[in-house]
Design an enzyme around this catalytic site. Structure first.
Site, PDB file in Angstrom:
ATOM      1  N   HIS A  47     -11.171   8.953  -5.905  1.00 33.39           N
ATOM      2  CA  HIS A  47     -10.270   8.796  -7.056  1.00 33.39           C
ATOM      3  C   HIS A  47     -10.413   7.364  -7.578  1.00 33.39           C
ATOM      4  CE1 HIS A  47      -7.822   6.649  -4.173  1.00 33.39           C
ATOM      5  NE2 HIS A  47      -7.709   7.733  -3.418  1.00 33.39           N
ATOM      6  N   GLN A  90     -10.198   9.676  14.006  1.00 35.76           N
ATOM      7  CA  GLN A  90      -8.979   8.994  13.584  1.00 35.76           C
ATOM      8  C   GLN A  90      -7.835   9.951  13.257  1.00 35.76           C
ATOM      9  OE1 GLN A  90     -11.108   7.167  10.168  1.00 35.76           O
ATOM     10  NE2 GLN A  90      -9.251   7.598   8.998  1.00 35.76           N
ATOM     11  N   HIS A 120     -10.746   4.424  -5.123  1.00 38.95           N
ATOM     12  CA  HIS A 120     -12.092   4.235  -4.562  1.00 38.95           C
ATOM     13  C   HIS A 120     -13.020   3.602  -5.605  1.00 38.95           C
ATOM     14  CE1 HIS A 120     -10.656   7.904  -2.209  1.00 38.95           C
ATOM     15  NE2 HIS A 120     -10.945   7.057  -1.235  1.00 38.95           N
TER      16      HIS A 120
HETATM   17  P1  AMP Z   1      -9.895   6.834   2.246  1.00 43.80           P
HETATM   18  O1  AMP Z   1     -10.969   7.640   1.591  1.00 43.80           O
HETATM   19  O2  AMP Z   1      -8.507   7.315   1.952  1.00 43.80           O
HETATM   20  O3  AMP Z   1     -10.155   6.582   3.708  1.00 43.80           O
HETATM   21  O4  AMP Z   1      -9.958   5.409   1.551  1.00 43.80           O
HETATM   22  C1  AMP Z   1     -11.156   4.682   1.490  1.00 43.80           C
HETATM   23  C2  AMP Z   1     -10.859   3.296   1.021  1.00 43.80           C
HETATM   24  O5  AMP Z   1     -10.251   3.342  -0.270  1.00 43.80           O
HETATM   25  C3  AMP Z   1      -9.873   2.558   1.937  1.00 43.80           C
HETATM   26  O6  AMP Z   1     -10.285   1.213   2.091  1.00 43.80           O
HETATM   27  C4  AMP Z   1      -8.587   2.673   1.178  1.00 43.80           C
HETATM   28  O7  AMP Z   1      -7.685   1.617   1.468  1.00 43.80           O
HETATM   29  C5  AMP Z   1      -9.068   2.583  -0.255  1.00 43.80           C
HETATM   30  N1  AMP Z   1      -8.062   3.149  -1.160  1.00 43.80           N
HETATM   31  C6  AMP Z   1      -7.443   4.353  -1.056  1.00 43.80           C
HETATM   32  N2  AMP Z   1      -6.519   4.501  -2.027  1.00 43.80           N
HETATM   33  C7  AMP Z   1      -6.539   3.353  -2.761  1.00 43.80           C
HETATM   34  C8  AMP Z   1      -5.816   2.885  -3.898  1.00 43.80           C
HETATM   35  N3  AMP Z   1      -4.869   3.618  -4.469  1.00 43.80           N
HETATM   36  N4  AMP Z   1      -6.091   1.656  -4.371  1.00 43.80           N
HETATM   37  C9  AMP Z   1      -7.054   0.887  -3.778  1.00 43.80           C
HETATM   38  N5  AMP Z   1      -7.775   1.277  -2.723  1.00 43.80           N
HETATM   39  C10 AMP Z   1      -7.525   2.490  -2.200  1.00 43.80           C
END
Ligand code: AMP
Length: 279
Positions: A34, A61, A37
């Site tokens: 989204h 995890q 990312h």
């Molecule tokens: P995930 O796919 O949820 O494991 O997230 C992958 C990376 O994207 C992680 O470093 C998250 O902290 C970052 N991330 C997820 N949501 C957001 C957001 N709304 N704003 C900024 N970074 C994000």
């Protein structure tokens, strides 16, 4: 943009950028990409000559009763998002590729993992730190990009890199939000329209708490109560925690006499949402 699945392929694909001394940036994700990312990918692209996005839903995890089996996947759309936003290489390994034998070597960042999400998700940050260290060893990036939305995760990774002398610069990227304040998350896809309407209460609660700090309140219990009051107005929200913590080790503070973070986790139905603000 290439997409590869194996450790051998990614190592081969990185020979050329490494030879030409391009800085390599890594954006670790679990996919279902989204705009949050995308912000990470864009930031990496601005700072690095070569950007690798990893897409891997890491079983290590997730707890036994968590949403591993139903975690959203969207690989074709994810690849398109990576391509459009300037990623050079996507690493999307299978579970067998990442864990060909049982993972006996685990990375535990104690204390930083103790409170907040660590309290309700035993082993979660061990799984995160272990997979991130593996990704660092596979990709050997110069920099790696993580969202501030996952505050404790970022603190765990920063401390792991520091404690273990891992030669990767960790870059934190500010949280991307919807216009009503809701932090973007792959898990927002689980919310039905009614639940989506109440979800921004978490951001409002953190804002309310942070407003008290800005107004001079120094008692963490009072600041916390201010946040909880907002959440208790929504009967469909179950509060897991609202905590005031120090930014490095994520330890609860009693008196607010230096910059702190206000972090919260809530449940709406079976969906768990987290967010945080600085104050
Ligand atoms: P995930 O796919 O949820 O494991 O997230 C992958 C990376 O994207 C992680 O470093 C998250 O902290 C970052 N991330 C997820 N949501 C957001 C957001 N709304 N704003 C900024 N970074 C994000």
């Amino acid at each position: 943009m290439r997409a590869v699945q194996t450790v051998k392929q990614i190592r081969e694909s990185l020979n050329l950028p490494r030879k030409s001394s391009q800085a390599i940036g890594l954006v670790p994700t679990m996919g279902a990409l989204h705009a949050g990312h995308v912000k990470l990918i864009e930031t990496a692209k601005n700072e690095c000559g070569f950007v690798v996005v990893s897409i891997f839903v890491n079983p290590l995890q997730f707890g036994p009763s968590e949403d591993y089996a139903k975690y959203p996947t969207a690989l074709p759309a994810d690849l398109e998002i990576c391509r459009r936003n300037g990623a050079d290489l996507v690493f999307a390994p299978s579970v067998d590729e990442m864990y060909p034998v049982p993972q006996l070597t685990l990375t535990d960042v104690s204390r930083v993992s103790e409170h907040l999400c660590g309290a309700s998700r035993p082993g979660h940050f061990r799984g995160v730190a272990t997979v991130v260290l593996k990704l660092f060893n596979i990709v050997q990036p110069d920099r790696a990009y993580f969202g501030e939305k996952d505050l404790q995760q970022l603190a765990v990774i920063r401390r792991m890199v520091r404690d273990l002398n891992v030669p990767v610069e960790i870059v934190g990227v500010p949280t991307v939000r919807e216009s009503d304040g809701l932090a973007l998350s792959s898990r927002n896809r689980y919310l039905n329209p009614e639940q989506r309407k109440v979800a921004p209460a978490l951001y409002r609660a953190l804002e309310e708490a942070s407003k008290h700090v800005r107004a001079g309140e120094r008692d963490a219990a009072i600041v916390r109560e201010a946040g909880l009051r907002v959440l208790h107005q929504e009967p469909s929200i179950q509060v897991e925690y609202i905590e005031i913590v120090d930014p490095e080790e994520m330890q609860p503070v009693v008196r607010i006499d230096r910059p702190i973070r206000i972090a919260g986790a809530i449940w709406i139905g079976s969906t768990r949402l987290i967010d945080n603000l600085s104050a």
